[in-house]
Design an enzyme around this catalytic site. Structure first.
Site, PDB file in Angstrom:
ATOM      1  N   HIS A  44       0.829  -1.210   0.000  1.00 20.15           N
ATOM      2  CA  HIS A  44       0.000   0.000   0.000  1.00 20.15           C
ATOM      3  C   HIS A  44       0.861   1.257   0.000  1.00 20.15           C
ATOM      4  CE1 HIS A  44      -3.566  -2.428   0.655  1.00 20.15           C
ATOM      5  NE2 HIS A  44      -4.291  -1.335   0.488  1.00 20.15           N
ATOM      6  N   LYS A 109      -9.775  -7.770   8.088  1.00 17.03           N
ATOM      7  CA  LYS A 109     -10.453  -8.059   9.346  1.00 17.03           C
ATOM      8  C   LYS A 109     -10.495  -6.813  10.219  1.00 17.03           C
ATOM      9  CE  LYS A 109      -6.569  -9.782  12.117  1.00 17.03           C
ATOM     10  NZ  LYS A 109      -6.596  -8.941  13.337  1.00 17.03           N
TER      11      LYS A 109
END
Lengths: 190, 280
Positions: A44, A109
């Site tokens: 990222h 999550k």
């Protein structure tokens, strides 16, 4: 796999179509089938740095789904090692930029920050939660793996995964309904 | 004086790192199994079932239960009548980690430096706590500590006036705010007292206790039970998506502290509870 009592599991073909995203509701159990891309912290960071320099990304994000995962090394003969979701919140600093670039879905999550939820609503995207720690089980839904970029990052490299009936829950839908803000209320004692 | 070759240490650490990653604590899994009968959330129950299914698969296929195969934590209780030969104990432990993570197809999840952040590729170095103890035994405790839960750990210097109620409130608020991040159902390891680093160390050590065994001190055991009950009333539930099963056990370790201090450290452990021990 087991189902939510009294609820159907929604079968979803990837890439995500807008009308499919629009129908998804917080809390629904889904099975995802199609192509997803892996990226976590380091990938990222590199993608956002590339966007800052106005360089092309290693793959076209438009309409795609990113899975936050750093798998274990595959045993000989295996497609992939264990591959469960990592904590999505660590990607929050980068995610609005990635959604601006056209990403439609994320799998990870736990909860997301307010700017991420706002960006999900703005772009009509969706955030799925896979069950953390169930990495041996989830890897069974991954049928093929191809290296895409940042191979030097090892487990953090970007990989293309072909998944079949990958189990996930709609955690934040395109209206901004968030299971991590709503889910506890029914079960909290006070 | 008893002589132990550190090559033996390497072999044991190697084996424990592999076995614990394929076979998580059966006591934890038993607690998840028994929680199923009282879990009111259908989604929560579904998650508990997926966790059980995953545990069975990981054991049967001999693959890691979780892709985060953890930071390697070692407590080494070194008997003061032992003579260690064959090299440094620290190198032997790290060699065991290196071999275990390579041979077991476990993930290298350690970077060389918090700022440079280059992956060491073999999960070394371990975090090692040495304790000098009487006798001629070497006891090695190994844990593979997942970072989703480790990141939700915290230390705070409470005031003595905060007392029991302050401790309880701090823990419950913290678990609620952590939500799904530490992968509930969790185990809470709490260090109370000492100094800031002592509280942290004993909070980690408490995770090695047989799951759910109460503190031998009845006052502490009662607090463990009260925290467990309160945490399970938050509604956080499996993976933070709502339900009754948030925490399976609370372990508190204590140490004397300064008249003006009440240090607390909460070390959160996920359902991938991986630990092992061996005596040499």
């Amino acid at each position: 796999m087991s189902r939510v009592a009294g609820a159907e599991v929604v079968e979803i073909e990837l890439p995500l179509r807008e009308e499919v995203i629009a129908r998804l509701e917080m809390g629904e159990m889904c099975h995802l089938t199609g192509v997803i891309y892996t990226a976590r912290d380091a990938a990222h960071k590199r993608m956002v740095e590339a966007l800052d320099r106005q360089e092309p990304l290693p793959f076209d994000l438009r309409g795609e789904v990113i899975y936050y995962v750093g798998p274990t090394p595959p045993k000989p003969g295996a497609v992939i090692g264990s591959a469960g979701p990592t904590t999505s919140g660590r990607m929050d600093a980068y995610t609005p930029r990635i959604l601006d670039a056209g990403l439609k879905g994320m799998i990870g999550k736990a909860g997301r920050s307010r700017p991420v939820i706002d960006a999900i609503v703005k772009h009509g995207a969706v955030y799925f939660a896979a069950i953390g720690g169930t990495a041996a089980l989830l890897s069974r839904s991954i049928k093929k793996v191809e290296m895409v970029a940042y191979e030097d990052l090892g487990t953090e490299a970007i990989r293309k995964l072909w998944v079949e009936r990958f189990p996930a829950v709609v955690a934040i839908d395109c209206h901004g309904n968030n299971i991590f803000e709503e889910g506890f209320k029914k079960y909290a004692a006070e | 004086m008893r002589v132990i070759d550190v090559a033996e240490v390497t072999e044991k650490i190697r084996d424990m790192s592999i076995e614990s990653n394929y076979n998580v604590d059966p006591d934890f899994l038993a607690r998840i199994e028994s929680a199923k009968s009282s879990e009111r959330s259908p989604l929560g129950l579904n998650i508990l079932n997926q966790i059980s299914e995953n545990a069975a698969l990981a054991s049967a296929d001999r693959v890691p239960y979780c892709q985060d195969t953890g930071l390697s934590i070692v407590f080494a209780d070194v008997g003061q009548d032992i003579h260690l030969t064959g090299g440094s104990l620290e190198s032997a432990i790290n060699e065991g980690v290196r071999q275990g993570y390579r041979d077991g197809y476990l993930r290298g999840s350690v970077v060389n430096d918090p700022l440079r952040r280059e992956n060491t590729k073999d999960n070394t170095p371990a975090v090692i706590h040495y304790r000098l103890v009487p006798g001629d035994r070497l006891v090695l405790y190994f844990a593979a500590k997942g970072t989703g839960s480790e990141n939700m750990s915290m230390a705070r210097m409470l005031k003595p006036s905060d007392g029991r109620e302050g401790i309880l409130r701090t823990v419950v608020d913290h678990v609620f705010e952590s939500g799904g991040n530490p992968c509930p159902p969790i185990l809470l390891g709490i260090g109370l007292g000492g100094s800031i680093e002592k509280a942290a160390q004993i909070s980690k050590w408490s995770l090695f206790r047989p799951l759910g065994r109460p503190s031998p001190d009845p006052l502490v055991a009662e607090l463990e039970q009260d925290i467990l009950n309160a945490v399970n009333r938050t509604g956080v539930g499996p993976m933070g998506m709502g339900g009754d099963t948030t925490c399976v056990a609370v372990h508190i370790e204590t140490y004397p502290c300064h008249i003006g201090a009440l240090p607390i450290c909460i070390n959160v452990e996920c359902h991938a509870h991986r630990h092992a021990e061996v005596e040499l």
